[in-house]
Design an enzyme around this catalytic site. Structure first.
Site, mmCIF file in Angstrom:
data_model
loop_
_atom_site.group_PDB
_atom_site.id
_atom_site.type_symbol
_atom_site.label_atom_id
_atom_site.label_comp_id
_atom_site.label_asym_id
_atom_site.label_seq_id
_atom_site.Cartn_x
_atom_site.Cartn_y
_atom_site.Cartn_z
ATOM 1 N N GLU B 59 0.878 -1.161 0.000
ATOM 2 C CA GLU B 59 0.000 0.000 0.000
ATOM 3 C C GLU B 59 0.923 1.221 0.000
ATOM 4 O OE1 GLU B 59 -2.997 1.969 3.235
ATOM 5 O OE2 GLU B 59 -2.770 -0.190 3.322
ATOM 6 N N ASP B 70 -4.684 10.313 9.450
ATOM 7 C CA ASP B 70 -3.420 9.764 9.921
ATOM 8 C C ASP B 70 -2.986 10.319 11.265
ATOM 9 O OD1 ASP B 70 -2.574 7.867 7.914
ATOM 10 O OD2 ASP B 70 -2.516 9.576 6.544
#
EC number: 4.2.1.20
Lengths: 449, 292
Positions: B59, B70
Site C-alpha cells: 500500500e 493519519d
C-alpha cells in the site's frame, strides 16, 4: 449528484439547501464519519421546524446574544468612501464580540438534542473558539478547542479567554500551524470520539450539512439587516459587503439578498501581501477547484493538489479554502469576490476607529476596506451595507505592532497620515440634528431609477 | 513504461494476492509505507524489503499536506517525504519500479491529489504503471461516480473503508461499490499503533461479510505478530502501516542500509498471519466465500 452549475430557472437562489451548490459541496470525508453527518443532518432538519427548538434559539438570541444587532450610520467614514452612505451591521456588539455566537448557540442546542456531552471546535482568530467555549459553559458541555500554534501566539488574549471559560485549548504544531491544521486536528479528534462528541464547525465550509446548517444559523444577520435598511433608507442597499475566510458572516448577511437582483454582493477575501506574491488567502481570487476538509470548493493548491499555506494579517481569514456556496455564487456570477491586502485592511481598521469610534476586528476591517473602495466607485448616491462581523479588541497588539506604537517595532503603516485623513471628515460628524441623509431622500433616489 | 508489462492482464490485483494467501490457508499481509520516505530511492528499497520478508500487498501512500485520517507517525513521515520533494509522479514511478516484485501494488491517497491530476488521467497512468488500484480514505462511494467509471475502464481495484460506526445500509452501499477488498477500520480513530486491537473488530468483519463482501482486510492499530495472528484468524488480510514506518525510521536514523529492523518487523508479522489459521478447521477458507 450535481444538477449542473446553474440553478433551474425560476428557482430562488435562497432555496438551495445542499449537499451540492452547482459543482461544489458534497461529503469528502472518511466513511467512519458518515453516520455522524447523517445524524446531524436529521437532527438539524427536525429542529428547525420544531417550535420548541426555534423558540429557545430565539430566546437565547434575544436574552443572551443581544439580538437584533444594531444598524449604525457611519457619516464621517462615508466621507472617505466617496460620500456613499455606509451602514454597519453591528455583529461586533453581540455577546462574545462577533457573529460567531449565532451559529454556536444553534449547534450547541443541537448537541444537547443529540444527547452528546462534549463539543470540539477549530479556531483561527479565536472568535469561534471563544463563542464555543462560552456556549459550552452555558450548556454544561465539555469543550476542547484546536488552534494553530502560530494563532495562539498572535491571539494570546483569546486563548486566555477560552481557558477562563473552562475550555481546553490545544495548540496545533503540525503543518502551517494555522487554521487549516486546527481543522485537521479537530477531524482526528472527532473520528476518535464521535460517540460523545459534536464537532461544532465554525464556518460554512466542511462536509454537508455544515455549509447549509451554519449558514442557516447566521441567516438572521441578513434578515435583520434587510428589514433595518428598508426601514431606515426606504429601499434596498446598492451593495452588501462582507469579509470572506470560510465565509460564515458573508453567507449570513448575503442570504437574505440572494434573490434581490439589483443588490450587489461583494465578498472581500484576504489579499495578504498581495495576490501576485502568493502570500495571501484569496481562495476564490487565486485558488482552483479542489477538495479540502470535506467539501469540493476553491482551494489554494499546487499542481499536485497539495495545499499551499495561506497568509493574512488576520488569523480568522487565514484559510486556504472557502465555503462551497461562495464558490458557487462566484461561478454563477451572483456575488463578486475581491482581494483586500493587509495594508488596506490595517488602514481601514484605523480609519473606522478614528472616524466613528468603532474598532473593527481585523477580519471585518477587510470588509470596511472593501466598502471604502466601492464607495469611491459608486459615488454619493450609493448605499452600502457592511457586515461588521466582529470587534477589534483582540487585534490591538497586531495593530500596535503594525503602526509602530510599541517599543522596538518598525512601523509598516503611517498612523499620523491616517489621523490627518480622519480629521478631514470632522464636519460630517453628527451635530445632534439628526442623520445627514434622511429616509425620504433615499426613497426619492430609489424611485428615480 | 516497459512493453512487457503493459497489458492489464499482467498486473497483480489485490484479489489475486488475497486468493494466493487463502490457498495457503492464511490471511494476507498488507504493508503501508509513504512514498518518498526517507527519500525516493531508499523508499523503493524499503518497499522491496517488505515484499522480500512476506508482505503480499503493498500500500504505497501518496504523501498529502492535510492527512486527516493519519496519526502522528504517518503524518511526520508524509511531511518529511513532501519536504524531500516527493511529487505525484514519484508515486507512479514507485508503482512502476515495484511491478513484478511479487506483491500487488495499491496506492493509498487522499482525494484531492487525484482530482488535481484528473481522475481519468490518474487512473490511466496508475494502470500503465502496473498499479492494482486505489485505497481512498476520504472518498466515499457516494462521491465516487467518476472514479468508479475510470476504475472500471482501467481494471483497477476500488478499496473503500468501513468503520465500527457503519450501519448495515452503509456496509451494503460500500460493498456494492468496492472491488479488491473492503478496508475495515478496527477502531474509530486515525492510523497509529495500539496496544490491543478492539474486540469489536471481528464483529465488524462479520457484518461486512454479511453485507456481501468476499474480502475484508483489517487495518488501524496492528503492529505485532500476535495482533496479526489474532486479526488474521477472522480477516482475509491484515494491514500494517505505522509499525513499518516506525521500523523504517529506526533503520534510517541508525544508518542501517540493510533495513534489518524493517525486515524483522515484516517477518514477525508474516509469522503472525501464518499462525492465524492453524487452529481453524480446514474448511475455513471455503466458509469465507459468501459470494461466488
Amino acid at each position: 449528484m450535481s444538477e449542473g452549475l446553474f440553478p433551474r430557472p425560476g428557482t430562488p437562489l435562497r432555496s438551495e439547501a445542499g449537499p451540492y451548490f452547482g459543482d461544489f459541496g458534497g461529503r469528502f470525508l472518511p466513511e467512519a464519519l458518515v453516520p455522524a453527518l447523517d445524524e446531524i443532518r436529521e437532527a438539524f432538519e427536525k429542529a428547525i421546524v420544531d417550535p420548541e427548538f426555534t423558540d429557545e434559539l430565539q430566546r437565547l438570541s434575544r436574552e443572551y446574544t443581544g439580538r437584533p444587532s444594531l444598524l449604525s450610520e457611519a457619516p464621517r467614514f462615508s466621507r472617505l468612501a466617496g460620500g456613499a452612505r455606509i451602514l454597519l451591521k453591528r455583529e461586533d456588539l453581540n455577546h462574545t464580540g462577533s457573529h460567531k455566537i449565532n451559529n454556536v448557540l444553534g449547534q450547541a442546542l443541537l448537541t444537547k438534542r443529540m444527547g452528546k456531552t462534549r463539543v470540539i471546535a477549530e479556531t483561527g482568530a479565536g472568535q469561534h473558539g471563544v463563542a464555543t467555549a462560552t456556549a459550552a459553559a452555558l450548556f454544561g458541555l465539555d469543550c476542547t478547542i484546536y488552534m494553530g500554534e502560530e494563532d495562539t501566539e498572535r491571539q494570546a488574549l483569546n486563548v486566555a479567554r477560552m481557558r477562563l471559560l473552562g475550555a481546553e485549548v490545544v495548540p496545533v504544531t503540525h503543518g502551517s500551524r494555522t487554521l487549516k491544521d486546527a481543522i485537521n486536528e479537530a477531524f482526528r479528534d472527532w473520528v476518535t470520539n464521535v460517540e460523545t462528541t459534536h464537532y461544532l464547525l465554525g464556518t460554512v465550509a466542511g462536509p454537508h450539512p455544515f455549509p447549509v446548517m451554519v449558514r442557516d444559523f447566521h441567516r438572521v444577520i441578513g434578515e435583520e439587516a434587510r428589514e433595518q435598511v428598508l426601514e431606515r433608507v426606504g429601499g434596498l442597499p446598492d451593495a452588501v459587503v462582507a469579509c470572506v475566510g470560510g465565509g460564515s458572516n458573508a453567507m449570513g448577511i448575503f442570504h437574505a439578498f440572494l434573490d434581490d437582483e439589483d443588490v450587489r454582493l461583494i465578498g472581500c477575501e484576504a489579499g495578504g501581501d498581495g495576490v501576485d506574491t502568493g502570500r495571501h488567502s484569496a481562495t476564490i481570487g487565486g485558488g482552483t477547484p479542489g477538495v479540502l476538509h470535506g467539501a469540493r470548493s476553491f482551494v489554494m493548491q499546487d499542481e499536485d493538489g497539495q495545499t499551499i499555506p495561506s497568509h493574512s494579517v488576520s488569523a480568522g481569514l487565514d484559510y486556504p479554502s472557502v465555503g462551497p456556496e461562495h464558490a458557487w455564487l462566484s461561478a454563477i456570477g451572483r456575488a463578486e469576490y475581491r482581494a483586500v491586502d493587509d495594508t488596506a485592511a490595517m488602514e481601514a481598521f484605523a480609519l473606522l476607529s478614528m472616524t466613528e469610534g468603532i474598532m473593527p476586528a481585523l477580519e471585518s476591517a477587510h470588509a470596511v476596506a472593501g466598502a471604502l473602495a466601492l464607495g469611491k466607485e459608486l459615488g454619493e448616491d450609493a448605499t452600502i451595507l457592511v457586515s461588521l462581523s466582529g470587534r477589534g479588541d483582540k487585534d490591538v497588539d497586531t495593530a500596535s505592532t503594525w503602526f509602530g506604537l510599541l517599543e522596538d517595532t518598525t512601523p509598516r503603516g503611517d498612523l499620523d497620515a491616517l489621523r490627518e485623513l480622519a480629521r478631514s471628515t470632522a464636519d460630517a460628524a453628527p451635530d445632534g440634528s439628526g442623520p445627514a441623509s434622511t429616509a425620504a431622500d433615499a426613497t426619492d433616489r430609489k424611485d428615480a431609477r | 513504461m516497459s512493453a512487457a508489462h503493459d497489458t492489464a492482464g499482467s498486473r497483480l490485483r489485490a484479489g489475486d494476492a488475497l486468493e494466493r494467501a487463502r490457498a495457503e490457508g492464511r490471511a494476507a499481509l498488507v504493508g503501508y509505507l509513504p512514498v518518498g520516505y526517507p527519500d525516493q530511492e531508499r523508499f523503493v528499497a524499503a518497499a522491496r524489503t517488505l515484499v522480500d520478508n512476506g508482505v503480499d500487498i503493498l500500500e504505497l501512500g501518496l504523501p498529502y499536506s492535510d492527512p486527516v485520517m493519519d496519526g502522528p507517525v504517518i503524518q511526520e513521515a508524509a511531511t518529511a517525504a513532501l519536504a524531500a520533494g516527493t511529487r505525484t509522479h514519484h508515486v507512479l514511478e514507485a508503482v512502476d519500479a515495484l511491478r513484478g516484485s511479487g506483491a500487488a501494488v495499491l496506492v493509498m491517497t487522499y482525494w484531492n491529489p487525484v482530482l488535481a491530476q484528473g481522475v481519468d488521467s490518474f487512473a490511466r497512468r496508475l494502470a500503465d504503471a502496473g498499479g492494482a488500484g486505489l485505497i481512498t480514505p476520504d472518498l466515499i462511494p457516494d462521491e465516487a461516480e467518476e472514479w468508479i467509471a475510470s476504475s472500471e475502464r482501467e481494471g483497477l481495484d476500488r478499496v473503500f473503508l468501513v468503520a465500527p460506526s457503519s450501519p448495515r445500509e452503509r456496509l451494503e452501499h460500500v460493498v456494492r461499490h468496492a472491488s479488491g477488498f473492503v478496508y475495515a477500520a478496527s477502531t474509530m480513530g486515525v492510523t497509529g499503533t495500539r496496544a490491543s486491537v478492539s474486540g469489536t473488530t471481528a464483529g465488524l468483519v462479520e457484518r461486512t461479510r454479511a453485507a456481501g463482501a468476499r474480502n475484508v482486510c483489517v487495518g488501524l492499530g496492528v503492529s505485532t505478530g500476535d495482533q496479526a495472528a489474532e486479526v488474521g484468524a477472522y480477516a482475509d488480510g491484515v494491514i500494517v502501516g505505522s509499525a513499518f514506518v516506525k521500523a523504517l525510521k529506526t533503520d534510517f536514523e541508525a544508518g542501517d542500509e540493510s533495513l534489518s529492523t524493517l525486515a524483522r518487523t515484516a517477518r514477525d508479522l508474516r509469522a503472525g498471519v501464518e499462525r492465524s489459521r492453524t487452529s481453524l478447521p480446514a474448511s475455513d477458507s471455503a466458509a469465507h466465500g459468501m459470494r461466488p
